[in-house]
Design an enzyme around this catalytic site. Structure first.
Site, PDB file in Angstrom:
ATOM      1  CG  ASP A  48      49.647  41.448  38.553  1.00  0.00           C
ATOM      2  OD1 ASP A  48      48.981  41.313  39.594  1.00  0.00           O
ATOM      3  OD2 ASP A  48      49.423  40.803  37.508  1.00  0.00           O
ATOM      4  CG  LEU A  49      50.393  43.429  44.895  1.00  0.00           C
ATOM      5  CD1 LEU A  49      49.367  43.868  45.921  1.00  0.00           C
ATOM      6  CD2 LEU A  49      51.799  43.630  45.431  1.00  0.00           C
ATOM      7  CE1 TYR A  53      41.493  39.595  46.191  1.00  0.00           C
ATOM      8  CE2 TYR A  53      40.003  37.781  45.725  1.00  0.00           C
ATOM      9  CZ  TYR A  53      40.313  39.122  45.647  1.00  0.00           C
ATOM     10  OH  TYR A  53      39.432  39.980  45.041  1.00  0.00           O
ATOM     11  NE  ARG A  85      49.179  30.497  41.526  1.00  0.00           N
ATOM     12  CZ  ARG A  85      49.076  31.724  41.043  1.00  0.00           C
ATOM     13  NH1 ARG A  85      49.852  32.101  40.039  1.00  0.00           N
ATOM     14  NH2 ARG A  85      48.209  32.579  41.556  1.00  0.00           N
ATOM     15  CG  ASP A 140      45.605  41.909  41.844  1.00  0.00           C
ATOM     16  OD1 ASP A 140      44.887  42.658  41.168  1.00  0.00           O
ATOM     17  OD2 ASP A 140      45.799  40.709  41.547  1.00  0.00           O
ATOM     18  CD  GLU A 141      46.502  44.051  37.209  1.00  0.00           C
ATOM     19  OE1 GLU A 141      47.121  44.584  36.277  1.00  0.00           O
ATOM     20  OE2 GLU A 141      45.524  43.294  37.056  1.00  0.00           O
TER      21      GLU A 141
END
Length: 602
Positions: A48-49, A53, A85, A140-141
């Protein structure tokens, strides 16, 4: 995993498809939640990147790496980098709230998925260079089944240790258990190697989960973020399932399924584990009940299935409010322009067009899509794959508006929040490969090569922003007998002769202008050959064709007939009474479309 409000579209996902079909029915007996899955030799990785985006935008513009960055789609922040974040910005936060949290936030428009899609396929291609069993899940996975890689390395590995974290286990205890779980220990090192390769070659970081199934690998991969990995041991399955905050946290349990379970009083994973299977089956049906019960216990036998080319390509857009026909037509034409461009890059010819809309509902805001579909006329199919047809979106618009009128009463006020356009029922890569490998490839013009995964896109991904990501049921196109006819010694010899003659003629023809068609007289028939005038494709040497056996000529003509538009000969050259027969047969489907119906015997 990147997501937006439209990515939460029920559980019509690859998870539902794979897990529903997996052979799990024998696993559940009774309602005891204490059964631990037996140790398995299968080892699955889930990649999982990180903030995918945002990472792509930071690679495109390195100046964005050290600033708070948000990717905006409409009025939503679909993802943000970790700098943002740290200042309180989160995924799916409104742009207004994000700016209040972080006034320095830099926003990049993310509606155009082209760069994300291209990078996504580069990741999959890279993983495929290490292992053939790679399954995409969204942009992305990826799942990777490394069981065979481990079997090859295991005899050469004298000592075992874990790379990265081990779920709910201290480093000291994990190292002591490494020899008890050599496959998982070795799998953690392979996961680290693949993560490093992705970073070194593409500049992307991501998390990885190492476990004995797709379900568990996905659940454990996000335990430590960003850019870390975690291994789940079989004895800790109950721990990770018990840690889930709700049923929606189980991959494969979507909005509608969770609502049905809530009616039964099932809110937590523990509730589902304890609920009697017989009562669950009474309300949901035995297959669905068994699947859900097994998922709640951490049991999943679904295989990693190489993704292959998608059976549909789609594009969509969501908005707060669309209420007039002009806006609808403009939006549909905009989506069609983008989709046609992607379809031409893919190179295949779609058979079906689908239009989906979402009508506003105060009680059910995000889960009320309605769809209609129709076959694509042959002349429109040819426009879709022809780079010279600039009016293709306008032609498709009429199909779309016809479908739209079946879903929306345009004479009354309407309120739409989403429009999706989709080409489906695409030929499989196997069928395409069969065509390229047949003898017709020696007569047909060569096509530009496509990379195996670049033509894949995905759902929706999903079949859409969400569909591209989550996928949709595949519609397989069976091979016809013409495409799978067995070769014979005579046919093989003819193939070699045709190939040799063609190689000499192609070089001579290369400098000549391409003509639209030409006539030739050649034999075409059964045991007794019938001489007839045929219009052959412009790059076919009539002499070479006439020297082929009759059965090969029939096979070639059948395939060309399916691909070429009907060419009628002038009425003056027809035999008396032929016109009436043509009119009579015009409504008889394939007979009316057969090119041979319009040929005049010599």
């Amino acid at each position: 995993m990147e997501s937006s409000e439209d990515d939460i579209e029920e559980d019509e996902t690859e998870w539902k498809q794979h897990l529903m079909d997996s052979p799990l029915t024998s696993r559940v007996s009774g309602s005891s939640p204490n059964k631990t899955p037996a140790p398995a030799h299968k080892v699955i990785l889930h990649f999982d990147l990180d903030c995918f985006y945002a990472q792509v935008e930071m690679i495109r513009n390195p100046a964005l790496r050290d600033v708070p960055l948000g990717i905006q789609q409409k009025y939503i922040i679909v993802t943000c980098n970790y700098v943002a974040r740290q200042q309180g910005v989160t995924k799916l936060m409104s742009v207004t709230n994000a700016r209040e949290k972080c006034p320095q936030l830099v926003l990049v428009k993310g509606e155009d998925l082209t760069h994300y899609r291209e990078m996504s396929y580069q990741v999959t291609d890279l993983l495929l260079s290490f292992c053939p069993l790679v399954e995409r899940l969204g942009f992305d996975e990826n799942f990777v089944d490394i069981t065979e890689m481990i079997a090859n390395r295991l005899p050469c590995t004298p000592d075992f240790s874990f790379e990265g974290h081990v779920y709910s286990t201290s480093r000291e205890v994990a190292e002591a258990k490494a020899n008890n779980h050599p496959e998982l220990a070795l799998g953690s090192h392979i996961a680290a190697e693949l993560r490093e390769a992705i970073h070194a070659k593409l500049g992307l970081t991501g998390c990885a989960g190492v476990a004995t199934s797709k379900l568990l690998a996905k659940l454990v991969s996000g335990t430590f973020k960003p850019n870390q990995q975690t291994t789940l041991l079989p004895e800790n399955v109950d721990d990770i399932m018990g840690s889930l905050s709700g049923l929606r946290k189980i991959p494969g349990v979507g909005h509608q399924t969770a609502k049905r379970l809530q009616v039964l009083g099932l809110i937590t994973v523990r509730d589902l584990q304890l609920f009697p299977l017989t009562e669950l089956a009474r309300d949901l049906g035995s297959p669905c009940a068994t699947r859900l019960k097994n998922l709640s216990l951490g049991m999943d036998d679904s295989p990693v299935t190489p993704t292959g080319a998608p059976q549909s390509l789609s594009d969509e857009d969501s908005f707060k409010k669309m209420t007039c026909m002009k806006e609808v037509m403009d939006k549909i034409q905009q989506l069609l322009s983008s989709l046609v461009e992607r379809m031409r890059k893919d190179g295949r010819q779609p058979q079906t067009f689908r239009l989906s809309v979402r009508k506003y509902s105060a009680s059910n805001k995000w889960y009320s899509r309605e769809s209609r579909q129709c076959p694509i006329p042959n002349h429109v199919k040819q426009k879709i794959t022809s780079a010279s047809s600039d009016d293709t979106p306008a032609v498709l618009l009429s199909l779309a508006m016809n479908l739209f009128s079946k879903m929306v009463d345009t004479a009354a006020p309407f309120h739409l929040t989403l429009i999706n356009v989709c080409f489906s029922n695409l030929p499989t890569q196997t069928a395409a490969a069969s065509t390229r490998g047949s003898i017709t490839s020696f007569f047909a013009p060569s096509t530009s090569p496509q990379t195996s995964t670049q033509s894949q896109i995905d759902s929706s991904m999903s079949a859409s922003g969400a569909d591209d990501r989550l996928g949709s049921p595949s519609i397989m196109t069976p091979l016809t007998p013409e495409n799978t006819a067995e070769s014979t010694p005579g046919r093989d010899a003819a193939s070699r002769q045709a190939r040799h003659t063609r190689s000499a003629s192609v070089s001579a023809e290369a400098s000549q202008p391409v003509t639209t068609s030409h006539s030739s007289t050649c034999s075409y028939g059964g045991d007794s050959k019938i001489s007839a005038t045929h219009r052959l494709p412009p790059n076919v040497d009539p002499q070479v064709f006439s020297e082929l056996p009759a059965n090969l000529q029939r096979e070639l003509m059948r395939e060309w007939e399916q691909r070429m538009p009907v060419l009628k000969i002038p009425a003056a050259s027809r035999k008396p009474g032929r016109e009436a027969k043509d009119k009579k047969g015009s409504g008889t489907g394939s007979q009316a479309n057969s090119l041979l119906n319009y040929f005049k015997p010599a």
